[in-house]
Design a protein around this motif. Structure first.
Motif, PDB file in Angstrom:
ATOM      1  N   LEU A   8      71.047  45.031  23.528  1.00  0.00           N
ATOM      2  CA  LEU A   8      72.104  45.976  22.598  1.00  0.00           C
ATOM      3  C   LEU A   8      72.640  47.252  23.163  1.00  0.00           C
ATOM      4  N   VAL A   9      71.481  47.991  23.090  1.00  0.00           N
ATOM      5  CA  VAL A   9      71.394  49.375  23.879  1.00  0.00           C
ATOM      6  C   VAL A   9      71.896  49.369  25.229  1.00  0.00           C
ATOM      7  N   LEU A  10      71.326  48.716  25.999  1.00  0.00           N
ATOM      8  CA  LEU A  10      71.665  48.464  27.387  1.00  0.00           C
ATOM      9  C   LEU A  10      73.124  48.114  27.538  1.00  0.00           C
ATOM     10  N   SER A  11      73.462  47.203  26.811  1.00  0.00           N
ATOM     11  CA  SER A  11      74.784  46.632  26.786  1.00  0.00           C
ATOM     12  C   SER A  11      76.092  47.765  26.557  1.00  0.00           C
ATOM     13  N   LEU A  12      75.450  48.353  25.590  1.00  0.00           N
ATOM     14  CA  LEU A  12      76.475  49.626  25.225  1.00  0.00           C
ATOM     15  C   LEU A  12      76.390  50.819  26.107  1.00  0.00           C
ATOM     16  N   LEU A  13      75.427  50.866  26.557  1.00  0.00           N
ATOM     17  CA  LEU A  13      75.274  52.097  27.882  1.00  0.00           C
ATOM     18  C   LEU A  13      76.153  51.580  29.186  1.00  0.00           C
ATOM     19  N   ARG A  14      76.317  50.395  29.254  1.00  0.00           N
ATOM     20  CA  ARG A  14      76.787  49.754  30.478  1.00  0.00           C
ATOM     21  C   ARG A  14      78.372  49.923  30.160  1.00  0.00           C
ATOM     22  N   LYS A  15      78.712  49.547  28.947  1.00  0.00           N
ATOM     23  CA  LYS A  15      79.999  49.572  28.700  1.00  0.00           C
ATOM     24  C   LYS A  15      80.547  51.430  28.626  1.00  0.00           C
ATOM     25  N   ILE A  16      79.869  52.060  28.075  1.00  0.00           N
ATOM     26  CA  ILE A  16      79.947  53.370  28.278  1.00  0.00           C
ATOM     27  C   ILE A  16      80.046  53.841  29.534  1.00  0.00           C
ATOM     28  N   ASP A  17      79.301  53.483  30.655  1.00  0.00           N
ATOM     29  CA  ASP A  17      79.075  53.723  31.912  1.00  0.00           C
ATOM     30  C   ASP A  17      80.451  53.328  32.614  1.00  0.00           C
ATOM     31  N   GLN A  18      80.857  52.190  32.459  1.00  0.00           N
ATOM     32  CA  GLN A  18      81.984  51.628  33.066  1.00  0.00           C
ATOM     33  C   GLN A  18      83.303  52.391  32.760  1.00  0.00           C
ATOM     34  N   ARG A  19      83.284  52.679  31.279  1.00  0.00           N
ATOM     35  CA  ARG A  19      84.587  53.421  30.723  1.00  0.00           C
ATOM     36  C   ARG A  19      84.632  54.928  31.524  1.00  0.00           C
ATOM     37  N   THR A  20      83.497  55.351  31.593  1.00  0.00           N
ATOM     38  CA  THR A  20      83.433  56.607  32.313  1.00  0.00           C
ATOM     39  C   THR A  20      83.685  56.568  33.638  1.00  0.00           C
ATOM     40  N   GLU A  21      83.431  55.784  34.304  1.00  0.00           N
ATOM     41  CA  GLU A  21      83.687  55.531  35.746  1.00  0.00           C
ATOM     42  C   GLU A  21      85.518  55.601  35.950  1.00  0.00           C
ATOM     43  N   ARG A  22      85.808  54.517  34.841  1.00  0.00           N
ATOM     44  CA  ARG A  22      87.365  54.193  34.898  1.00  0.00           C
ATOM     45  C   ARG A  22      88.142  55.504  34.699  1.00  0.00           C
ATOM     46  N   MET A  23      87.410  56.333  33.714  1.00  0.00           N
ATOM     47  CA  MET A  23      88.116  57.717  33.424  1.00  0.00           C
ATOM     48  C   MET A  23      88.016  58.604  34.576  1.00  0.00           C
ATOM     49  N   ALA A  24      86.866  58.613  35.395  1.00  0.00           N
ATOM     50  CA  ALA A  24      86.939  59.329  36.651  1.00  0.00           C
ATOM     51  C   ALA A  24      87.894  58.829  37.602  1.00  0.00           C
ATOM     52  N   GLU A  25      88.043  57.751  37.742  1.00  0.00           N
ATOM     53  CA  GLU A  25      89.077  57.061  38.592  1.00  0.00           C
ATOM     54  C   GLU A  25      90.399  57.697  38.273  1.00  0.00           C
ATOM     55  N   ASP A  26      90.914  57.554  37.054  1.00  0.00           N
ATOM     56  CA  ASP A  26      92.095  57.973  36.446  1.00  0.00           C
ATOM     57  C   ASP A  26      92.163  59.312  36.681  1.00  0.00           C
ATOM     58  N   LEU A  27      91.273  60.286  36.208  1.00  0.00           N
ATOM     59  CA  LEU A  27      91.439  61.576  36.634  1.00  0.00           C
ATOM     60  C   LEU A  27      91.406  62.010  37.972  1.00  0.00           C
ATOM     61  N   GLN A  28      90.983  61.163  39.116  1.00  0.00           N
ATOM     62  CA  GLN A  28      91.062  61.567  40.238  1.00  0.00           C
ATOM     63  C   GLN A  28      92.599  61.103  40.763  1.00  0.00           C
ATOM     64  N   ASP A  29      93.124  60.138  40.370  1.00  0.00           N
ATOM     65  CA  ASP A  29      94.483  59.695  40.468  1.00  0.00           C
ATOM     66  C   ASP A  29      95.338  60.617  40.078  1.00  0.00           C
ATOM     67  N   LEU A  30      95.384  61.139  38.796  1.00  0.00           N
ATOM     68  CA  LEU A  30      96.067  62.147  38.276  1.00  0.00           C
ATOM     69  C   LEU A  30      95.969  63.430  39.049  1.00  0.00           C
ATOM     70  N   LYS A  31      94.900  63.728  39.706  1.00  0.00           N
ATOM     71  CA  LYS A  31      94.706  65.145  40.200  1.00  0.00           C
ATOM     72  C   LYS A  31      95.597  64.901  41.777  1.00  0.00           C
ATOM     73  N   VAL A  32      95.569  63.570  42.412  1.00  0.00           N
ATOM     74  CA  VAL A  32      96.357  63.678  43.451  1.00  0.00           C
ATOM     75  C   VAL A  32      97.988  63.680  43.120  1.00  0.00           C
ATOM     76  N   ARG A  33      98.187  63.115  42.048  1.00  0.00           N
ATOM     77  CA  ARG A  33      99.449  62.997  41.694  1.00  0.00           C
ATOM     78  C   ARG A  33      99.841  64.473  41.308  1.00  0.00           C
ATOM     79  N   VAL A  34      99.424  65.322  40.702  1.00  0.00           N
ATOM     80  CA  VAL A  34      99.705  66.608  40.219  1.00  0.00           C
ATOM     81  C   VAL A  34      99.895  67.437  41.354  1.00  0.00           C
TER      82      VAL A  34
END
Length: 68
Positions: A8-34
């Motif tokens: 359960l903990v490992l599953s939650l950590l993986r979900k957090i990691d995936q969300r963090t990765e998506r947020m980093a990708e979105d942030l990079q996209d926003l930086k390019v657009r700005v």
């Protein structure tokens, strides 16, 4: 039963990691657009500066410029 909480903990950590990765990708996209918006705005400002200079010259030639 001891493996279930670990999974359960490992599953939650993986979900957090995936969300963090998506947020980093979105942030990079926003930086390019700005950056693109900033470059476009700089181009507009350069054009406005040139137009202002041209209007000043026209006003001087027509002798309608404000005298300060």
């Amino acid at each position: 039963m001891a493996t279930e909480p670990d999974n359960l903990v490992l599953s939650l950590l993986r979900k957090i990691d995936q969300r963090t990765e998506r947020m980093a990708e979105d942030l990079q996209d926003l930086k390019v657009r700005v950056t693109s918006v900033e470059e476009g705005l700089a181009g507009v400002n350069r054009r406005l500066d040139r137009i202002e200079g041209r209007v000043d010259r026209i006003e001087r030639r027509l002798e309608i410029a404000d005298v300060h």
